[in-house]
Write a protein that holds these residues in place. Sequence first.
Motif, PDB file in Angstrom:
ATOM      1  N   ILE A  87     -19.458  19.014  21.501  1.00  7.73           N
ATOM      2  CA  ILE A  87     -19.976  18.335  22.706  1.00  7.73           C
ATOM      3  C   ILE A  87     -21.236  18.249  23.298  1.00  7.73           C
ATOM      4  O   ILE A  87     -22.645  17.787  23.444  1.00  7.73           O
ATOM      5  N   ALA A  88     -22.142  19.408  22.355  1.00  3.33           N
ATOM      6  CA  ALA A  88     -23.651  19.975  22.563  1.00  3.33           C
ATOM      7  C   ALA A  88     -24.099  18.563  21.736  1.00  3.33           C
ATOM      8  O   ALA A  88     -25.533  18.400  21.857  1.00  3.33           O
ATOM      9  N   ILE A 128     -24.437  15.528  23.685  1.00  2.00           N
ATOM     10  CA  ILE A 128     -25.180  15.175  24.933  1.00  2.00           C
ATOM     11  C   ILE A 128     -26.799  15.442  24.001  1.00  2.00           C
ATOM     12  O   ILE A 128     -27.067  14.519  24.517  1.00  2.00           O
ATOM     13  N   THR A 129     -26.694  16.065  23.092  1.00  2.00           N
ATOM     14  CA  THR A 129     -28.592  16.102  22.669  1.00  2.00           C
ATOM     15  C   THR A 129     -28.708  14.596  21.475  1.00  2.00           C
ATOM     16  O   THR A 129     -30.043  14.766  20.814  1.00  2.00           O
ATOM     17  N   THR A 164     -28.756  24.676  19.122  1.00  2.00           N
ATOM     18  CA  THR A 164     -28.109  24.162  20.289  1.00  2.00           C
ATOM     19  C   THR A 164     -27.026  24.291  19.886  1.00  2.00           C
ATOM     20  O   THR A 164     -25.951  23.758  20.955  1.00  2.00           O
ATOM     21  N   GLY A 206     -23.383  25.663  22.717  1.00  2.00           N
ATOM     22  CA  GLY A 206     -22.622  24.373  22.979  1.00  2.00           C
ATOM     23  C   GLY A 206     -21.133  25.707  22.969  1.00  2.00           C
ATOM     24  O   GLY A 206     -20.381  25.696  23.771  1.00  2.00           O
TER      25      GLY A 206
END
Lengths: 375, 244
Positions: free
Chosen positions: A59-60, A63-64, A71, A75
């Motif tokens: 998911i991290a 999103i990024t 980062t 997550g």
Amino acid sequence: MDITEYIELVFTDYTLRTITLGTAILGAVTGMLGSFAVLRKQSLLGDAISHAALPGIAIAFLITGAKDSNTLLLGALVSGLVGTFWIRGIITKTHLKSDTALGLILSLFFGFGMLLLTFIQKQPNANQAGLDKYLFGQAATLVESDVWMMAIVTGLCLIVMLTFWKEFKILLFDADYTKTLGFNTKIIDILITTFIVLAIVLGLQTVGVVLMSAMLLAPAAAARQWTNSLSVMVFLAAIFGAFSGVFGTAISASQNNLSTGPVIVLVAAVFVVFSFIFSPSRGLLFKQIRFIKNRRDLELHKTLAFMHHIAETHEDISHPHAIKLLNNFQGYTKNTLRKLVEKDYVQLQGNMWSLTKVGFETAANLYTKQITEDE
Amino acid sequence: MNNIAVKVDDLTVAYNYKPVLWDIDLEIPEGVLMAIVGPNGAGKSTLIKSILGILKPIAGSVSIYGKPYEKQRQLVAYVPQKGSVDWDFPTTALDVVMMGTYGSLGWIKRPGQKEKKASLEALEKVGMLAFKSRQISQLSGGQQQRIFLARALVQNASIYFMDEPFQGVDATTEIAIINILKELRKAGKTVIVVHHDLQTVPEYFDWVTFLNVKKIATGPVKDIFNDDNLTKTYGINYKVSIQE
């Protein structure tokens, strides 16, 4: 590259030094915290947490869109914590046992994480390659900033552990009693769990989701064999963990294509097996030796008692009797007789034996002596 | 009448839907040695744990010497059931007893010489000084129970709650423990014991509470330890002979 070359390189080669340092620190911190997990009978919690971290990584990234390890690990931290609290929720709110809750969350989160990973791989984004390294870890991707991160978390963990040592210890041993003393056990509990989650997340890049729990459990299980003191156990677990990291990295670097994470775990397993067998107090080997020795001693005592029984019938305790007589007794062998002579309990003259004074007294006091030794 | 050491009002506890304790009112006078008796599942341990705040009651309140329990923790010591902990924990007998001092130390502060001395004294009182460095898994059941007792003694409390301290101990240990409890009473302490062996109640205790989800009766052993209350508590016709 062979081992000596590797040792040279550790001091000269920047990359190898970074990786070795990283795995050593990681092994130390997971070993330390793993002791707490093992003693709380939460060995499987680590496994659940590490698997629960996978969807967080995916998911991290979604999103990024970046593959920056900090980062992604953030997550992982979030979803690891979410998984942990769900497990606790399930245990306290339902009738399910903890192993069920752990298994449920582990497979649920891992399944969701795998789903996201395959989804990401189908994306036309060149950046996506390599996310699956979090499954089994890839120590080679460690850079200096990762190692710094590990060092900072380990330092924090050490400070907290030393500060709240007394509280950690009593909570691990007797949580209910701790409550009655007026301590807020929830705070201590959350502190321990948070650090366990942090350590796991830190290890994902190196060892990976699947094998991470071994880093927690193996050094702790090995350390428990060598000591009966909590502080020594935690210290030893840290040492075992660190050495697993260093040896594992060394072996995998010197044998070109071996991936580091699994090798580290295997080295940790060697520590465990060695400890299980060779620990003086709890190890299988010495236990077996003590068992055999005890049996022999008992056999010897029984034979002596049998001889005492015969000798008693005579006024003169040193009156010689035929060795033949002993054949009626099950425990008797030539070997036991020889040992009794060595101990000066028995004298032999040809085919006859007689008890010495010492032997007679020892035999008479055998039973009472055993009782006092027990107490 | 003495001061009231422990006062329980309207205490109701439930694990699921069925109440384990229903509307318990209880006053325990200072200086008694009290047994809590009742059949399995009567809520004896639950009563102690709810008084001590280990379990959260649905309703009710507990006061110690007239003040809420939370403010009086220092006056209360607890001896849990021996089976409630893992005796293979890597620690020594002395170390476990020292845990009794953690409450008065509070957060972060470590036990020092003073605490160690008090713990050694407690170990001596229960006859376990020679075992102070022994790993706790290498102690017999009776010895483990004595260690738990010593841990409570070191708290130097006014009120002691004990959950089946005689469970699984031999006759020698039982006598040693009851003598310590009687000494505590002599020193003006209040001792509350979950107890299973009805035969020994008149010999060991001077106060008794009959419990079976509800409180059946509470009072001096010589007044209320009779067949009537036993039958009410255990549901079958009970006959014990009480020596006068």
